[in-house]
Design a protein around this motif. Structure first.
Motif, PDB file in Angstrom:
ATOM      1  N   ALA A  36       0.860  -1.183   0.000  1.00  0.00           N
ATOM      2  CA  ALA A  36       0.000   0.000   0.000  1.00  0.00           C
ATOM      3  C   ALA A  36       0.893   1.228   0.000  1.00  0.00           C
ATOM      4  O   ALA A  36       1.957   1.230   0.608  1.00  0.00           O
ATOM      5  N   GLY A  37       0.469   2.280  -0.687  1.00  0.00           N
ATOM      6  CA  GLY A  37       1.224   3.523  -0.747  1.00  0.00           C
ATOM      7  C   GLY A  37       0.994   4.205  -2.079  1.00  0.00           C
ATOM      8  O   GLY A  37       0.120   3.816  -2.854  1.00  0.00           O
ATOM      9  N   LYS A  38       1.782   5.230  -2.356  1.00  0.00           N
ATOM     10  CA  LYS A  38       1.766   5.864  -3.672  1.00  0.00           C
ATOM     11  C   LYS A  38       2.737   5.050  -4.512  1.00  0.00           C
ATOM     12  O   LYS A  38       3.948   5.180  -4.405  1.00  0.00           O
ATOM     13  N   LEU A  39       2.210   4.154  -5.320  1.00  0.00           N
ATOM     14  CA  LEU A  39       3.017   3.131  -5.969  1.00  0.00           C
ATOM     15  C   LEU A  39       3.362   3.444  -7.420  1.00  0.00           C
ATOM     16  O   LEU A  39       4.387   2.996  -7.932  1.00  0.00           O
ATOM     17  N   THR A  40       2.508   4.186  -8.102  1.00  0.00           N
ATOM     18  CA  THR A  40       2.739   4.484  -9.511  1.00  0.00           C
ATOM     19  C   THR A  40       2.054   5.799  -9.877  1.00  0.00           C
ATOM     20  O   THR A  40       1.098   6.204  -9.224  1.00  0.00           O
ATOM     21  N   GLY A  41       2.561   6.457 -10.894  1.00  0.00           N
ATOM     22  CA  GLY A  41       1.935   7.691 -11.363  1.00  0.00           C
ATOM     23  C   GLY A  41       2.380   8.910 -10.573  1.00  0.00           C
ATOM     24  O   GLY A  41       3.269   8.840  -9.733  1.00  0.00           O
ATOM     25  N   ASN A  42       1.735  10.036 -10.873  1.00  0.00           N
ATOM     26  CA  ASN A  42       2.066  11.310 -10.247  1.00  0.00           C
ATOM     27  C   ASN A  42       0.978  11.736  -9.281  1.00  0.00           C
ATOM     28  O   ASN A  42      -0.128  11.220  -9.305  1.00  0.00           O
ATOM     29  N   GLY A  43       1.287  12.710  -8.457  1.00  0.00           N
ATOM     30  CA  GLY A  43       0.313  13.269  -7.541  1.00  0.00           C
ATOM     31  C   GLY A  43       0.168  12.450  -6.278  1.00  0.00           C
ATOM     32  O   GLY A  43       0.926  11.516  -6.027  1.00  0.00           O
ATOM     33  N   ASN A  44      -0.804  12.830  -5.490  1.00  0.00           N
ATOM     34  CA  ASN A  44      -1.081  12.145  -4.233  1.00  0.00           C
ATOM     35  C   ASN A  44      -2.149  11.093  -4.436  1.00  0.00           C
ATOM     36  O   ASN A  44      -2.952  11.179  -5.343  1.00  0.00           O
ATOM     37  N   GLY A  45      -2.173  10.134  -3.550  1.00  0.00           N
ATOM     38  CA  GLY A  45      -3.216   9.119  -3.579  1.00  0.00           C
ATOM     39  C   GLY A  45      -2.697   7.782  -3.107  1.00  0.00           C
ATOM     40  O   GLY A  45      -1.585   7.389  -3.412  1.00  0.00           O
ATOM     41  N   MET A  46      -3.519   7.129  -2.358  1.00  0.00           N
ATOM     42  CA  MET A  46      -3.189   5.826  -1.826  1.00  0.00           C
ATOM     43  C   MET A  46      -3.553   4.765  -2.858  1.00  0.00           C
ATOM     44  O   MET A  46      -4.616   4.824  -3.464  1.00  0.00           O
ATOM     45  N   GLN A  47      -2.665   3.812  -3.062  1.00  0.00           N
ATOM     46  CA  GLN A  47      -2.933   2.713  -3.990  1.00  0.00           C
ATOM     47  C   GLN A  47      -2.693   1.392  -3.260  1.00  0.00           C
ATOM     48  O   GLN A  47      -1.842   1.309  -2.374  1.00  0.00           O
ATOM     49  N   TYR A  48      -3.448   0.381  -3.654  1.00  0.00           N
ATOM     50  CA  TYR A  48      -3.391  -0.938  -3.021  1.00  0.00           C
ATOM     51  C   TYR A  48      -3.095  -1.969  -4.093  1.00  0.00           C
ATOM     52  O   TYR A  48      -3.855  -2.120  -5.036  1.00  0.00           O
ATOM     53  N   PHE A  49      -1.981  -2.657  -3.938  1.00  0.00           N
ATOM     54  CA  PHE A  49      -1.522  -3.599  -4.937  1.00  0.00           C
ATOM     55  C   PHE A  49      -1.407  -4.984  -4.316  1.00  0.00           C
ATOM     56  O   PHE A  49      -0.849  -5.138  -3.229  1.00  0.00           O
ATOM     57  N   GLY A  50      -1.947  -5.956  -5.006  1.00  0.00           N
ATOM     58  CA  GLY A  50      -1.805  -7.343  -4.589  1.00  0.00           C
ATOM     59  C   GLY A  50      -1.445  -8.190  -5.786  1.00  0.00           C
ATOM     60  O   GLY A  50      -1.898  -7.923  -6.901  1.00  0.00           O
ATOM     61  N   ALA A  51      -0.578  -9.201  -5.576  1.00  0.00           N
ATOM     62  CA  ALA A  51      -0.143 -10.022  -6.704  1.00  0.00           C
ATOM     63  C   ALA A  51       0.172 -11.435  -6.234  1.00  0.00           C
ATOM     64  O   ALA A  51       0.506 -11.661  -5.070  1.00  0.00           O
ATOM     65  N   ILE A  52       0.059 -12.364  -7.180  1.00  0.00           N
ATOM     66  CA  ILE A  52       0.535 -13.724  -6.954  1.00  0.00           C
ATOM     67  C   ILE A  52       1.528 -14.059  -8.059  1.00  0.00           C
ATOM     68  O   ILE A  52       1.426 -13.566  -9.181  1.00  0.00           O
ATOM     69  N   LEU A  53       2.492 -14.874  -7.707  1.00  0.00           N
ATOM     70  CA  LEU A  53       3.445 -15.400  -8.671  1.00  0.00           C
ATOM     71  C   LEU A  53       3.041 -16.836  -8.948  1.00  0.00           C
ATOM     72  O   LEU A  53       2.854 -17.625  -8.014  1.00  0.00           O
ATOM     73  N   ILE A  54       2.868 -17.142 -10.222  1.00  0.00           N
ATOM     74  CA  ILE A  54       2.507 -18.504 -10.601  1.00  0.00           C
ATOM     75  C   ILE A  54       3.553 -19.056 -11.572  1.00  0.00           C
ATOM     76  O   ILE A  54       4.229 -18.291 -12.271  1.00  0.00           O
ATOM     77  N   GLN A  55       3.653 -20.349 -11.583  1.00  0.00           N
ATOM     78  CA  GLN A  55       4.463 -21.052 -12.572  1.00  0.00           C
ATOM     79  C   GLN A  55       3.492 -21.931 -13.332  1.00  0.00           C
ATOM     80  O   GLN A  55       2.716 -22.677 -12.721  1.00  0.00           O
ATOM     81  N   SER A  56       3.514 -21.820 -14.658  1.00  0.00           N
ATOM     82  CA  SER A  56       2.476 -22.481 -15.433  1.00  0.00           C
ATOM     83  C   SER A  56       3.010 -23.036 -16.742  1.00  0.00           C
ATOM     84  O   SER A  56       3.898 -22.451 -17.369  1.00  0.00           O
ATOM     85  N   GLY A  57       2.414 -24.146 -17.143  1.00  0.00           N
ATOM     86  CA  GLY A  57       2.669 -24.719 -18.457  1.00  0.00           C
ATOM     87  C   GLY A  57       1.790 -24.089 -19.522  1.00  0.00           C
ATOM     88  O   GLY A  57       1.926 -24.391 -20.705  1.00  0.00           O
ATOM     89  N   CYS A  58       0.904 -23.190 -19.114  1.00  0.00           N
ATOM     90  CA  CYS A  58       0.018 -22.492 -20.053  1.00  0.00           C
ATOM     91  C   CYS A  58       0.763 -21.322 -20.689  1.00  0.00           C
ATOM     92  O   CYS A  58       1.712 -20.777 -20.116  1.00  0.00           O
ATOM     93  N   SER A  59       0.296 -20.890 -21.852  1.00  0.00           N
ATOM     94  CA  SER A  59       0.871 -19.712 -22.500  1.00  0.00           C
ATOM     95  C   SER A  59       0.324 -18.449 -21.832  1.00  0.00           C
ATOM     96  O   SER A  59      -0.689 -18.490 -21.120  1.00  0.00           O
ATOM     97  N   LEU A  60       0.964 -17.324 -22.111  1.00  0.00           N
ATOM     98  CA  LEU A  60       0.490 -16.043 -21.584  1.00  0.00           C
ATOM     99  C   LEU A  60      -0.926 -15.763 -22.058  1.00  0.00           C
ATOM    100  O   LEU A  60      -1.779 -15.340 -21.266  1.00  0.00           O
ATOM    101  N   GLU A  61      -1.209 -16.016 -23.308  1.00  0.00           N
ATOM    102  CA  GLU A  61      -2.555 -15.763 -23.844  1.00  0.00           C
ATOM    103  C   GLU A  61      -3.600 -16.660 -23.175  1.00  0.00           C
ATOM    104  O   GLU A  61      -4.710 -16.213 -22.887  1.00  0.00           O
ATOM    105  N   GLU A  62      -3.259 -17.907 -22.937  1.00  0.00           N
ATOM    106  CA  GLU A  62      -4.188 -18.810 -22.252  1.00  0.00           C
ATOM    107  C   GLU A  62      -4.469 -18.317 -20.832  1.00  0.00           C
ATOM    108  O   GLU A  62      -5.621 -18.341 -20.380  1.00  0.00           O
ATOM    109  N   LEU A  63      -3.434 -17.856 -20.150  1.00  0.00           N
ATOM    110  CA  LEU A  63      -3.619 -17.345 -18.790  1.00  0.00           C
ATOM    111  C   LEU A  63      -4.437 -16.057 -18.783  1.00  0.00           C
ATOM    112  O   LEU A  63      -5.297 -15.864 -17.921  1.00  0.00           O
ATOM    113  N   LYS A  64      -4.185 -15.178 -19.740  1.00  0.00           N
ATOM    114  CA  LYS A  64      -4.969 -13.941 -19.822  1.00  0.00           C
ATOM    115  C   LYS A  64      -6.448 -14.249 -20.046  1.00  0.00           C
ATOM    116  O   LYS A  64      -7.321 -13.643 -19.415  1.00  0.00           O
TER     117      LYS A  64
END
Length: 151
Positions: free
Chosen positions: A60-88
């Motif tokens: 949490a914090g000002k993570l990207t872009g300009n100006g003020n504002g709180m941002q909330y980022f969450g992510a998972i790391l996966i390992q996959s035999g699928c292609s990027l397009e299949e995952l999207k």
């Protein structure tokens, strides 16, 4: 015992003196929890076949872009035999809106979409079968206004 108008003013001033710092102390805890919940939502999603979740991160914090504002980022790391397009395609079917479940190939441990802070995976990322699935969270409470990391 203080009585009358002066007593009421004293009590009101004491409440303000205690409440304002309490908001500044509590806000980072509340905002970190919202970012954590963003990552938890991703981690709770069913995985596609031939895919393993390796870890989750949040910030949490000002993570990207300009100006003020709180941002909330969450992510998972996966390992996959699928292609990027299949995952999207797979994660697009699980997304509630355009900011949910964005999938990109992950090269290295550093998370590149975070500009104003450092966020990395602990897993040694090497190869073309690692992907990041991330979301930007939201907070409708007043606590985003009192967190200095958003300014």
């Amino acid at each position: 015992m203080v009585r009358g108008f002066a007593g009421t003013v004293t009590v009101a001033a004491s409440i303000v003196v205690i409440a304002v710092p309490a908001f500044f102390l509590t806000a980072p805890i509340v905002n970190d929890r919202i970012a954590e919940q963003t990552a938890d939502k991703l981690a709770d999603l069913p995985l596609p076949d031939h895919t393993e979740m390796l870890e989750s991160v949040y910030k949490a914090g000002k993570l990207t872009g300009n100006g003020n504002g709180m941002q909330y980022f969450g992510a998972i790391l996966i390992q996959s035999g699928c292609s990027l397009e299949e995952l999207k395609t797979y994660y697009a079917g699980l997304a509630e809106d355009a900011w949910d479940c964005t999938v990109e190939r992950q090269a290295g441990e550093t998370i590149d979409m975070i500009e104003h802070a450092e966020l990395t995976f602990k897993t040694n990322v090497s190869g073309n079968d690692y992907f990041i699935v991330y979301s930007w969270g939201d907070n409708d409470t007043i606590f985003h206004e009192f967190d200095l990391r958003g300014h």
